[in-house]
Design a protein around this motif. Structure first.
Motif, PDB file in Angstrom:
ATOM      1  N   ARG A  37      10.104  -1.739  35.185  1.00  0.00           N
ATOM      2  CA  ARG A  37       9.259   0.353  34.325  1.00  0.00           C
ATOM      3  C   ARG A  37       8.235  -1.042  32.753  1.00  0.00           C
ATOM      4  NH1 ARG A  37      13.667   2.625  34.526  1.00  0.00           N
ATOM      5  NH2 ARG A  37      14.441   2.168  32.472  1.00  0.00           N
ATOM      6  N   ARG A  38       8.793  -2.117  32.469  1.00  0.00           N
ATOM      7  CA  ARG A  38       7.948  -2.558  31.828  1.00  0.00           C
ATOM      8  C   ARG A  38       7.085  -3.625  32.354  1.00  0.00           C
ATOM      9  NH1 ARG A  38      12.505  -2.813  26.861  1.00  0.00           N
ATOM     10  NH2 ARG A  38      11.179  -4.032  26.121  1.00  0.00           N
ATOM     11  N   LEU A  39       7.804  -4.537  32.395  1.00  0.00           N
ATOM     12  CA  LEU A  39       6.574  -5.389  33.276  1.00  0.00           C
ATOM     13  C   LEU A  39       5.317  -5.696  34.092  1.00  0.00           C
ATOM     14  CD1 LEU A  39       9.452  -7.998  33.592  1.00  0.00           C
ATOM     15  CD2 LEU A  39       7.954  -8.061  31.842  1.00  0.00           C
ATOM     16  N   PRO A  40       5.359  -4.577  34.494  1.00  0.00           N
ATOM     17  CA  PRO A  40       3.418  -4.353  35.060  1.00  0.00           C
ATOM     18  C   PRO A  40       2.854  -3.438  33.858  1.00  0.00           C
ATOM     19  CG  PRO A  40       5.579  -2.722  36.396  1.00  0.00           C
ATOM     20  CD  PRO A  40       6.028  -3.692  35.257  1.00  0.00           C
ATOM     21  N   LEU A  41       3.117  -2.835  32.969  1.00  0.00           N
ATOM     22  CA  LEU A  41       2.430  -2.467  31.584  1.00  0.00           C
ATOM     23  C   LEU A  41       1.039  -3.469  31.705  1.00  0.00           C
ATOM     24  CD1 LEU A  41       4.987  -0.662  29.328  1.00  0.00           C
ATOM     25  CD2 LEU A  41       3.554   0.441  31.167  1.00  0.00           C
ATOM     26  N   PRO A  42       0.358  -2.673  31.912  1.00  0.00           N
ATOM     27  CA  PRO A  42      -1.511  -2.914  31.201  1.00  0.00           C
ATOM     28  C   PRO A  42      -0.971  -3.277  29.873  1.00  0.00           C
ATOM     29  CG  PRO A  42      -1.389  -0.643  31.148  1.00  0.00           C
ATOM     30  CD  PRO A  42      -0.203  -1.024  31.817  1.00  0.00           C
ATOM     31  N   PRO A  43      -2.043  -4.331  29.058  1.00  0.00           N
ATOM     32  CA  PRO A  43      -2.006  -4.769  27.951  1.00  0.00           C
ATOM     33  C   PRO A  43      -2.420  -4.260  27.067  1.00  0.00           C
ATOM     34  CG  PRO A  43      -3.592  -6.183  29.383  1.00  0.00           C
ATOM     35  CD  PRO A  43      -2.770  -5.462  30.774  1.00  0.00           C
ATOM     36  N   PRO A  44      -2.118  -3.407  25.806  1.00  0.00           N
ATOM     37  CA  PRO A  44      -2.776  -2.612  24.671  1.00  0.00           C
ATOM     38  C   PRO A  44      -3.500  -2.936  24.727  1.00  0.00           C
ATOM     39  CG  PRO A  44      -0.663  -4.584  24.473  1.00  0.00           C
ATOM     40  CD  PRO A  44      -0.989  -4.596  25.471  1.00  0.00           C
ATOM     41  N   PRO A  45      -4.957  -1.725  23.300  1.00  0.00           N
ATOM     42  CA  PRO A  45      -5.719  -2.482  23.093  1.00  0.00           C
ATOM     43  C   PRO A  45      -5.650  -3.260  22.224  1.00  0.00           C
ATOM     44  CG  PRO A  45      -4.953  -0.372  22.642  1.00  0.00           C
ATOM     45  CD  PRO A  45      -3.670  -0.658  22.898  1.00  0.00           C
ATOM     46  N   ASP A  46      -7.129  -4.162  22.363  1.00  0.00           N
ATOM     47  CA  ASP A  46      -6.872  -5.458  21.398  1.00  0.00           C
ATOM     48  C   ASP A  46      -7.162  -5.196  19.976  1.00  0.00           C
ATOM     49  OD1 ASP A  46      -6.720  -7.920  21.135  1.00  0.00           O
ATOM     50  OD2 ASP A  46      -8.936  -8.487  21.262  1.00  0.00           O
ATOM     51  N   THR A  47      -5.243  -4.837  19.391  1.00  0.00           N
ATOM     52  CA  THR A  47      -5.391  -4.326  17.956  1.00  0.00           C
ATOM     53  C   THR A  47      -4.150  -4.742  17.286  1.00  0.00           C
ATOM     54  OG1 THR A  47      -4.317  -2.508  18.493  1.00  0.00           O
ATOM     55  CG2 THR A  47      -6.577  -2.303  17.678  1.00  0.00           C
ATOM     56  N   PRO A  48      -4.545  -5.911  16.410  1.00  0.00           N
ATOM     57  CA  PRO A  48      -3.160  -7.184  15.729  1.00  0.00           C
ATOM     58  C   PRO A  48      -1.863  -6.021  15.946  1.00  0.00           C
ATOM     59  CG  PRO A  48      -4.821  -7.710  14.369  1.00  0.00           C
ATOM     60  CD  PRO A  48      -5.284  -6.304  16.044  1.00  0.00           C
ATOM     61  N   ARG A  49      -1.761  -5.042  15.796  1.00  0.00           N
ATOM     62  CA  ARG A  49      -0.328  -4.025  15.577  1.00  0.00           C
ATOM     63  C   ARG A  49       0.106  -3.584  16.816  1.00  0.00           C
ATOM     64  NH1 ARG A  49      -1.586  -1.575  11.213  1.00  0.00           N
ATOM     65  NH2 ARG A  49       0.264  -2.965   9.660  1.00  0.00           N
TER      66      ARG A  49
END
Length: 138
Positions: free
Chosen positions: A81-93
């Protein structure tokens, strides 16, 4: 474990990165740069896929109804479930949270693989004793 592909750090390097990522205080203090956290998250995901593939193979070597196999299957389900998730927004947090979550997942996958290896060793130790007992007369 399978040989790592070019560009994916080995286990020792990954585990050092895991410790580094888990040490981040994302609720305050100094945050990692978004790019650094995303790069680490990508490395964790790549390594996690390799370990998950190996873990799937290892699970087949022990009884499917054993506690170790059941826990490993749960970890594999979480990884799928978790490995294929897309990258989050490019915010540091957000990037830092993604990296930390994947770091914990990598730890879980490695722990599950270790438990299966231990279970295999226990099974091998028990098997010769059982074979000797079959041939004894009472």
């Amino acid at each position: 474990m399978a040989a790592l592909t070019a560009g994916v750090p080995d286990k020792v390097e990954i585990l050092a990165l895991v410790e580094s990522a888990l040490a981040w205080d994302l609720n305050g203090g100094i945050l990692p740069t978004g790019n650094d956290a995303l790069r680490m998250a990508e490395q964790f995901a790549d390594y996690g896929r390799i370990v998950a593939d190996d873990l799937r193979t290892l699970v087949l070597s022990i009884p499917a109804d054993s506690d170790v196999a059941i826990r490993a299957q749960a970890t594999l389900s979480e990884a799928s479930r978790r490995l294929p998730l897309p990258p989050p927004p490019d915010t540091p947090r957000a990037a830092g949270r993604r990296a930390q979550n994947l770091a914990r997942l990598v730890q879980g996958l490695c722990r599950a693989a270790g438990r299966i290896t231990e279970e295999q060793a226990r099974t091998v130790r028990r098997t010769p004793q059982q074979a000797t007992q079959k041939g004894t007369l009472e």
